[in-house]
Scaffold this motif. Structure first.
Motif, mmCIF file in Angstrom:
data_model
loop_
_atom_site.group_PDB
_atom_site.id
_atom_site.type_symbol
_atom_site.label_atom_id
_atom_site.label_comp_id
_atom_site.label_asym_id
_atom_site.label_seq_id
_atom_site.Cartn_x
_atom_site.Cartn_y
_atom_site.Cartn_z
ATOM 1 N N THR A 172 3.564 6.037 -2.446
ATOM 2 C CA THR A 172 4.823 6.642 -2.878
ATOM 3 C C THR A 172 4.800 6.920 -4.372
ATOM 4 O O THR A 172 5.269 7.965 -4.833
ATOM 5 C CB THR A 172 6.009 5.727 -2.528
ATOM 6 O OG1 THR A 172 6.053 5.539 -1.104
ATOM 7 C CG2 THR A 172 7.329 6.318 -2.994
ATOM 8 N N ALA A 173 4.241 5.991 -5.135
ATOM 9 C CA ALA A 173 4.131 6.192 -6.584
ATOM 10 C C ALA A 173 3.308 7.439 -6.880
ATOM 11 O O ALA A 173 3.687 8.271 -7.725
ATOM 12 C CB ALA A 173 3.506 4.961 -7.240
ATOM 13 N N ASP A 174 2.190 7.598 -6.179
ATOM 14 C CA ASP A 174 1.357 8.786 -6.375
ATOM 15 C C ASP A 174 2.136 10.062 -6.060
ATOM 16 O O ASP A 174 1.998 11.078 -6.752
ATOM 17 C CB ASP A 174 0.113 8.709 -5.498
ATOM 18 C CG ASP A 174 -0.851 7.612 -5.938
ATOM 19 O OD1 ASP A 174 -0.751 7.165 -7.094
ATOM 20 O OD2 ASP A 174 -1.687 7.206 -5.115
ATOM 21 N N ALA A 175 2.973 9.999 -5.019
ATOM 22 C CA ALA A 175 3.730 11.179 -4.610
ATOM 23 C C ALA A 175 4.850 11.514 -5.591
ATOM 24 O O ALA A 175 5.344 12.643 -5.599
ATOM 25 C CB ALA A 175 4.317 10.959 -3.217
ATOM 26 N N CYS A 176 5.251 10.544 -6.418
ATOM 27 C CA CYS A 176 6.354 10.766 -7.359
ATOM 28 C C CYS A 176 5.890 11.367 -8.679
ATOM 29 O O CYS A 176 6.691 11.536 -9.607
ATOM 30 C CB CYS A 176 7.103 9.452 -7.609
ATOM 31 S SG CYS A 176 8.139 8.971 -6.219
ATOM 32 N N GLU A 216 0.839 -1.212 0.000
ATOM 33 C CA GLU A 216 0.000 0.000 0.000
ATOM 34 C C GLU A 216 0.868 1.255 0.000
ATOM 35 O O GLU A 216 0.565 2.223 -0.713
ATOM 36 C CB GLU A 216 -0.908 -0.013 1.230
ATOM 37 C CG GLU A 216 -1.989 -1.075 1.208
ATOM 38 C CD GLU A 216 -2.730 -1.170 2.527
ATOM 39 O OE1 GLU A 216 -2.345 -0.422 3.474
ATOM 40 O OE2 GLU A 216 -3.681 -1.964 2.635
ATOM 41 N N GLU A 217 1.936 1.231 0.787
ATOM 42 C CA GLU A 217 2.817 2.393 0.852
ATOM 43 C C GLU A 217 3.566 2.613 -0.459
ATOM 44 O O GLU A 217 3.867 3.751 -0.826
ATOM 45 C CB GLU A 217 3.801 2.242 2.014
ATOM 46 C CG GLU A 217 3.172 2.440 3.387
ATOM 47 C CD GLU A 217 2.513 3.806 3.514
ATOM 48 O OE1 GLU A 217 3.112 4.811 3.069
ATOM 49 O OE2 GLU A 217 1.392 3.872 4.057
ATOM 50 N N GLN A 218 3.854 1.540 -1.183
ATOM 51 C CA GLN A 218 4.499 1.717 -2.482
ATOM 52 C C GLN A 218 3.563 2.441 -3.446
ATOM 53 O O GLN A 218 4.000 3.301 -4.224
ATOM 54 C CB GLN A 218 4.933 0.371 -3.070
ATOM 55 C CG GLN A 218 5.645 0.528 -4.420
ATOM 56 C CD GLN A 218 6.391 -0.715 -4.861
ATOM 57 O OE1 GLN A 218 6.563 -1.655 -4.083
ATOM 58 N NE2 GLN A 218 6.837 -0.745 -6.114
ATOM 59 N N GLU A 275 7.037 4.263 -12.984
ATOM 60 C CA GLU A 275 8.342 3.673 -12.705
ATOM 61 C C GLU A 275 8.369 3.070 -11.302
ATOM 62 O O GLU A 275 8.879 1.973 -11.099
ATOM 63 C CB GLU A 275 9.449 4.721 -12.823
ATOM 64 C CG GLU A 275 9.740 5.208 -14.225
ATOM 65 C CD GLU A 275 10.867 6.220 -14.222
ATOM 66 O OE1 GLU A 275 12.028 5.815 -14.001
ATOM 67 O OE2 GLU A 275 10.579 7.426 -14.426
ATOM 68 N N VAL A 276 7.821 3.798 -10.346
ATOM 69 C CA VAL A 276 7.792 3.311 -8.970
ATOM 70 C C VAL A 276 6.933 2.053 -8.865
ATOM 71 O O VAL A 276 7.296 1.095 -8.174
ATOM 72 C CB VAL A 276 7.259 4.405 -8.023
ATOM 73 C CG1 VAL A 276 7.124 3.868 -6.599
ATOM 74 C CG2 VAL A 276 8.175 5.613 -8.045
ATOM 75 N N GLN A 277 5.821 2.038 -9.559
ATOM 76 C CA GLN A 277 4.923 0.886 -9.496
ATOM 77 C C GLN A 277 5.561 -0.382 -10.039
ATOM 78 O O GLN A 277 5.307 -1.481 -9.544
ATOM 79 C CB GLN A 277 3.639 1.199 -10.267
ATOM 80 C CG GLN A 277 2.749 2.230 -9.584
ATOM 81 C CD GLN A 277 1.610 2.696 -10.478
ATOM 82 O OE1 GLN A 277 1.705 2.649 -11.700
ATOM 83 N NE2 GLN A 277 0.526 3.154 -9.861
ATOM 84 N N ARG A 278 6.423 -0.245 -11.041
ATOM 85 C CA ARG A 278 7.011 -1.447 -11.643
ATOM 86 C C ARG A 278 8.269 -1.908 -10.917
ATOM 87 O O ARG A 278 8.709 -3.057 -11.095
ATOM 88 C CB ARG A 278 7.343 -1.206 -13.119
ATOM 89 C CG ARG A 278 8.482 -0.236 -13.371
ATOM 90 C CD ARG A 278 8.834 -0.159 -14.847
ATOM 91 N NE ARG A 278 9.870 0.810 -15.126
ATOM 92 C CZ ARG A 278 11.173 0.599 -14.914
ATOM 93 N NH1 ARG A 278 11.578 -0.554 -14.424
ATOM 94 N NH2 ARG A 278 12.065 1.538 -15.194
#
Length: 215
Positions: free
Chosen positions: A79-83, A74-76, A89-92
């Protein structure tokens, strides 16, 4: 005078250069004797005022490990939304190995501020720095043993503290995935994935004042 011969010194630098933040693990268990040596290496770390603020919680309950993994996932996403534009890129990226590693450790700080003032009066965050040194000791010892380690920081401290039953004066600072790996990465994973690259050392070393090039 050095107490170590050239081969011992070379080994230290090899281990430092070969350390990697690992995300891919095999399910093989970590030998209890090896795990003990790793924790002893961590406990031998330097600490300001000799406060030894680190606490290690070994997660052996499968259901608890599952809850930790779900929270980190969930935190990833957050974090992806915040990037922003780098969200995909963060999601993958594979940023943890919680479900796969042989051992899962949660590292926490034990708040001892009132007792340990030496070295911390003007820099209270030195307890965190001390715990980070302990983790680095563990990391390097693990690499020397052929064991991978990945430091996961994608969690909400209060949520993880609640999961682990921590007292109010304790704070989690790291989830450590520890275990056997198929292979160690040739380069840091985020560098290989194109996320960032290692800075040139000469651009980071100053002399006497900020951004004054060292001679």
């Amino acid at each position: 005078m050095s107490d170590f011969d050239s081969s011992a010194r070379e080994a230290i630098y090899r281990v430092i250069g070969a350390r990697r933040d690992m995300r891919n693990f095999t399910p093989d268990p970590v030998d209890p004797g090896v795990l003990r040596r790793l924790l002893e290496a961590a406990h031998a770390g330097p600490s300001v005022g000799y406060m030894q603020p680190w606490r290690f919680i070994r997660v052996t309950d499968a259901a608890l490990r599952g809850r930790i993994h779900a929270h980190v996932a969930e935190e990833q996403e957050r974090t992806a939304d915040a990037c922003g534009e780098r969200a995909r890129e963060v999601q993958r990226l594979k940023l943890e190995g919680i479900r796969d590693c042989g051992e899962l450790l949660v590292v926490a700080l034990c708040d001892q501020r009132e007792r340990y003032v030496l070295g911390r009066r003007t820099m209270p965050e030195m307890d965190l720095c001390s715990a980070a040194c302990a983790i680095q000791n563990l990391w390097l010892a693990a690499r020397a043993e052929g064991i991978g380690l990945g430091w996961v920081s994608l969690f909400e401290p209060a949520t993880l503290a609640g999961m682990m039953g921590m007292p109010a004066d304790a704070q989690p600072i790291a989830i450590l995935c520890v275990g056997h790996v198929p292979a160690f990465y040739e380069r840091p994973m985020l560098e290989a994935e194109g996320w960032d690259e290692r800075r040139d050392l000469d651009a980071l070393v100053f002399e006497n004042s900020w951004e004054a090039a060292a001679s």
